[in-house]
Design an enzyme around this catalytic site. Structure first.
Site, PDB file in Angstrom:
ATOM      1  N   CYS A  40     -34.350   2.968 -16.867  1.00 55.29           N
ATOM      2  CA  CYS A  40     -32.927   3.183 -16.605  1.00 55.29           C
ATOM      3  C   CYS A  40     -32.240   4.031 -17.670  1.00 55.29           C
ATOM      4  O   CYS A  40     -31.059   4.345 -17.535  1.00 55.29           O
ATOM      5  CB  CYS A  40     -32.215   1.838 -16.499  1.00 55.29           C
ATOM      6  SG  CYS A  40     -33.128   0.654 -15.520  1.00 55.29           S
ATOM      7  N   HIS A  88     -23.347   0.523 -19.139  1.00 51.56           N
ATOM      8  CA  HIS A  88     -24.563   0.458 -18.307  1.00 51.56           C
ATOM      9  C   HIS A  88     -24.239  -0.398 -17.081  1.00 51.56           C
ATOM     10  O   HIS A  88     -24.611  -0.047 -15.982  1.00 51.56           O
ATOM     11  CB  HIS A  88     -25.724  -0.088 -19.130  1.00 51.56           C
ATOM     12  CG  HIS A  88     -27.043   0.086 -18.457  1.00 51.56           C
ATOM     13  ND1 HIS A  88     -27.485   1.312 -18.005  1.00 51.56           N
ATOM     14  CD2 HIS A  88     -28.020  -0.805 -18.124  1.00 51.56           C
ATOM     15  CE1 HIS A  88     -28.679   1.158 -17.433  1.00 51.56           C
ATOM     16  NE2 HIS A  88     -29.014  -0.109 -17.480  1.00 51.56           N
ATOM     17  N   GLU A 120     -24.121  -6.779 -22.616  1.00 56.94           N
ATOM     18  CA  GLU A 120     -23.465  -5.514 -22.967  1.00 56.94           C
ATOM     19  C   GLU A 120     -22.065  -5.767 -23.529  1.00 56.94           C
ATOM     20  O   GLU A 120     -21.669  -5.154 -24.532  1.00 56.94           O
ATOM     21  CB  GLU A 120     -23.402  -4.594 -21.737  1.00 56.94           C
ATOM     22  CG  GLU A 120     -22.799  -3.233 -22.054  1.00 56.94           C
ATOM     23  CD  GLU A 120     -23.026  -2.212 -20.941  1.00 56.94           C
ATOM     24  OE1 GLU A 120     -23.397  -2.609 -19.815  1.00 56.94           O
ATOM     25  OE2 GLU A 120     -22.824  -1.009 -21.218  1.00 56.94           O
ATOM     26  N   LYS A 160     -21.457   2.260 -11.506  1.00 54.96           N
ATOM     27  CA  LYS A 160     -22.545   1.818 -10.612  1.00 54.96           C
ATOM     28  C   LYS A 160     -21.988   1.044  -9.421  1.00 54.96           C
ATOM     29  O   LYS A 160     -22.642   0.931  -8.385  1.00 54.96           O
ATOM     30  CB  LYS A 160     -23.556   0.951 -11.365  1.00 54.96           C
ATOM     31  CG  LYS A 160     -24.440   1.731 -12.336  1.00 54.96           C
ATOM     32  CD  LYS A 160     -25.513   0.849 -12.951  1.00 54.96           C
ATOM     33  CE  LYS A 160     -26.427   1.632 -13.884  1.00 54.96           C
ATOM     34  NZ  LYS A 160     -25.782   1.963 -15.189  1.00 54.96           N
ATOM     35  N   HIS A 212     -27.144   2.031  -8.799  1.00 57.61           N
ATOM     36  CA  HIS A 212     -27.946   2.271  -9.998  1.00 57.61           C
ATOM     37  C   HIS A 212     -28.976   3.351  -9.670  1.00 57.61           C
ATOM     38  O   HIS A 212     -29.905   3.117  -8.912  1.00 57.61           O
ATOM     39  CB  HIS A 212     -28.628   0.964 -10.422  1.00 57.61           C
ATOM     40  CG  HIS A 212     -29.232   1.008 -11.796  1.00 57.61           C
ATOM     41  ND1 HIS A 212     -29.559   2.190 -12.444  1.00 57.61           N
ATOM     42  CD2 HIS A 212     -29.568   0.012 -12.654  1.00 57.61           C
ATOM     43  CE1 HIS A 212     -30.074   1.900 -13.626  1.00 57.61           C
ATOM     44  NE2 HIS A 212     -30.082   0.599 -13.785  1.00 57.61           N
ATOM     45  N   PHE A 268     -34.878  -1.342 -18.857  1.00 58.19           N
ATOM     46  CA  PHE A 268     -35.980  -2.298 -18.824  1.00 58.19           C
ATOM     47  C   PHE A 268     -36.999  -1.881 -19.881  1.00 58.19           C
ATOM     48  O   PHE A 268     -37.240  -0.685 -20.098  1.00 58.19           O
ATOM     49  CB  PHE A 268     -36.663  -2.259 -17.453  1.00 58.19           C
ATOM     50  CG  PHE A 268     -36.060  -3.218 -16.455  1.00 58.19           C
ATOM     51  CD1 PHE A 268     -35.020  -4.064 -16.781  1.00 58.19           C
ATOM     52  CD2 PHE A 268     -36.570  -3.270 -15.164  1.00 58.19           C
ATOM     53  CE1 PHE A 268     -34.488  -4.949 -15.853  1.00 58.19           C
ATOM     54  CE2 PHE A 268     -36.045  -4.142 -14.229  1.00 58.19           C
ATOM     55  CZ  PHE A 268     -35.004  -4.978 -14.571  1.00 58.19           C
TER      56      PHE A 268
END
Lengths: 384, 87
Positions: free
Chosen positions: A144, A276, A287, A308, A313, A372
């Site tokens: 990502c 994110h 976050e 997003k 995403h 990830f």
């Protein structure tokens, strides 16, 4: 790009029912598909032969970027300029079709261009070929965070003098049967929508697409009277070295602080963070805690949004598409909203610009990507 | 009189060469049609799919291959033999 600005301002949510082959066999039925895209309208016949859907997106985005930048690559510039494309899945739709042919349909051969189409680097190659760029070119794959790493590297290369101009961004096309089937296994996909930071969020939603930007040396851009969108002022990357899927507050905090240190800016200068913000509980709470850790009391003055909620995403392309929201904040003074925000979450009690775009002048923005596998990359941009 | 198989092959080759089928002559070479090795590989794939055959062509070493690609006529003859062997 102006269409994307308009959609972000309107808070237009592009998430809807999936409509690709065999999608009826998926337990997740929503995604943010690129609709009405006719590759033949954008690509030459020879490009079409070698371009997986992700590379098709990259080619269109790269041509748009170069046209908007008013760049022409003369021989000297073409020899030094290159392209870096971030992608997590590469030519996944090509692999998916080839596997379907040999496993499900019992065929004994696949299309002869299966390998050049599925290569992660295919998009970088095709963009370079389309524009004649012969400088440093490659693909980056960090899940990502892929496109943030790609753009950060391009920034460092331009700043370091390795190239006067770099094209960089991300491209992703994971919305195919095999792509979503794999994601279903992790049980992090939402069945109905992406609601980052909202107390009733239930997971992430996949999107697809590409965005590519021209990263150009300031003096080079100025000398040719280029339309400048923003100044990239800092970049940091790091690794959690912790967990394959769970994010780390310290890891996220370290790269946000690192990007500001690289820029030589105090944290109070930041007005907006494009989060994110995946819409998973693990990401969103971690976050926000990381932002609090880095910014202290200033965190309460920050605007933080996750687009997003609108475009889904885009995995390896997500940072690149989200950079458009950063540019909009800096250039137009409009902060893109976090859509789908319905219920406050006490663990995400910062200003997440819920549901409605906001006018606000900001001088410095951050764009977060926490992948990830714990690979993190944050860009800092300033108004120019 | 061209066979049905020959007409199918010519249609595939013409499509790859971006010509109409009547512009493809049996005495033409692949070079004359503007075929590079990748276009040839793609055309052979289409032909294999069409007729459910395997064409013994190795792009690593086209000159050493047993499959004659010296002209369109030779390609057609080779494919017709493979189709006949399959039947």
């Amino acid at each position: 790009m102006h269409e994307t600005y308009a959609a972000l301002i309107q808070g237009r949510v592009a998430i809807g029912p999936l409509a690709f082959r065999d999608s009826d066999r998926l337990s997740v039925q929503v995604g943010a598909e690129v609709k009405g895209f006719v590759p033949e309208a954008h690509l030459s016949r020879s490009e079409l032969g070698f371009a997986d859907r992700f590379a098709q997106f990259a080619l269109v985005a790269a041509r748009q970027a170069v046209a908007e930048a008013g760049l022409t690559f003369n021989d000297d510039l073409a020899e030094r300029a290159g392209v870096i494309v971030g992608t997590a899945g590469g030519g996944l739709t090509t692999s998916d079709e080839a596997y379907r042919a040999v496993y499900a349909e019992g065929k004994n051969r696949v299309h002869p261009f299966t390998v050049p189409r599925l290569m992660h680097s295919a998009a970088a190659s095709l963009v370079g070929m389309a524009l004649g760029l012969r400088g440093p070119s490659f693909s980056v794959s960090t899940a990502c965070a892929s496109s943030n790493h790609a753009m950060g590297l391009a920034f460092q290369m331009v700043r370091g003098g390795a190239a006067p101009v770099m094209l960089a961004g991300g491209a992703e096309a994971m919305l195919c049967f095999g792509g979503i089937k794999a994601w279903e296994g992790l049980r992090v996909l939402s069945p109905d929508g992406c609601r980052p930071f909202s107390g009733d969020r239930n997971g992430l939603v996949q999107g697809e697409g590409a965005a590519v930007f021209v990263f150009e040396d300031y003096d080079h851009a100025r000398a040719r009277g280029a339309p400048m969108l923003a100044e990239v002022v800092g970049f940091a990357m790091g690794a959690d070295a912790g967990d394959m899927v769970m994010p780390s507050r310290d890891g996220a905090a370290r790269v946000m602080a690192g990007a500001l240190a690289d820029a030589g800016l105090a944290h109070e200068t930041v007005g907006y963070i494009n989060a994110h913000g995946t819409g998973t509980t693990a990401n969103d709470r971690t976050e926000i805690a990381a932002i609090r850790q880095v910014f202290g009391a200033h965190a309460d003055k920050l605007m933080i949004s996750s687009t997003k909620s609108m475009h889904g995403h885009l995995i390896g392309a997500t940072g690149a598409v989200e950079l458009i929201a950063c540019l909009m904040a800096l250039r137009m003074g409009v902060i893109a909203p976090t859509m789908g925000h319905r219920v406050p979450d006490p663990d995400c009690a910062l200003d997440v610009v819920p549901n409605v775009a906001r006018q606000a002048r900001v001088d410095v923005v951050l764009s977060n990507a926490f992948a990830f596998g714990g690979l993190n990359a944050v860009l800092a941009l300033a108004r120019i | 009189m061209a066979s049905a198989v020959a007409n199918e092959i010519i249609a595939i080759i013409a499509r790859q060469a971006m010509l109409t089928p009547d512009e493809v002559r049996l005495d033409m070479t692949l070079d004359e049609l503007g075929f590079d090795s990748l276009v040839l590989v793609e055309a052979l794939f289409a032909i294999e799919e069409k007729f459910d055959i395997s064409v013994p062509y190795n792009a690593n070493d086209p000159d050493e291959t047993e499959f004659d690609i010296s002209s369109i006529g030779a390609v057609i003859a080779g494919i017709e033999a493979l189709v006949a062997a399959r039947a």
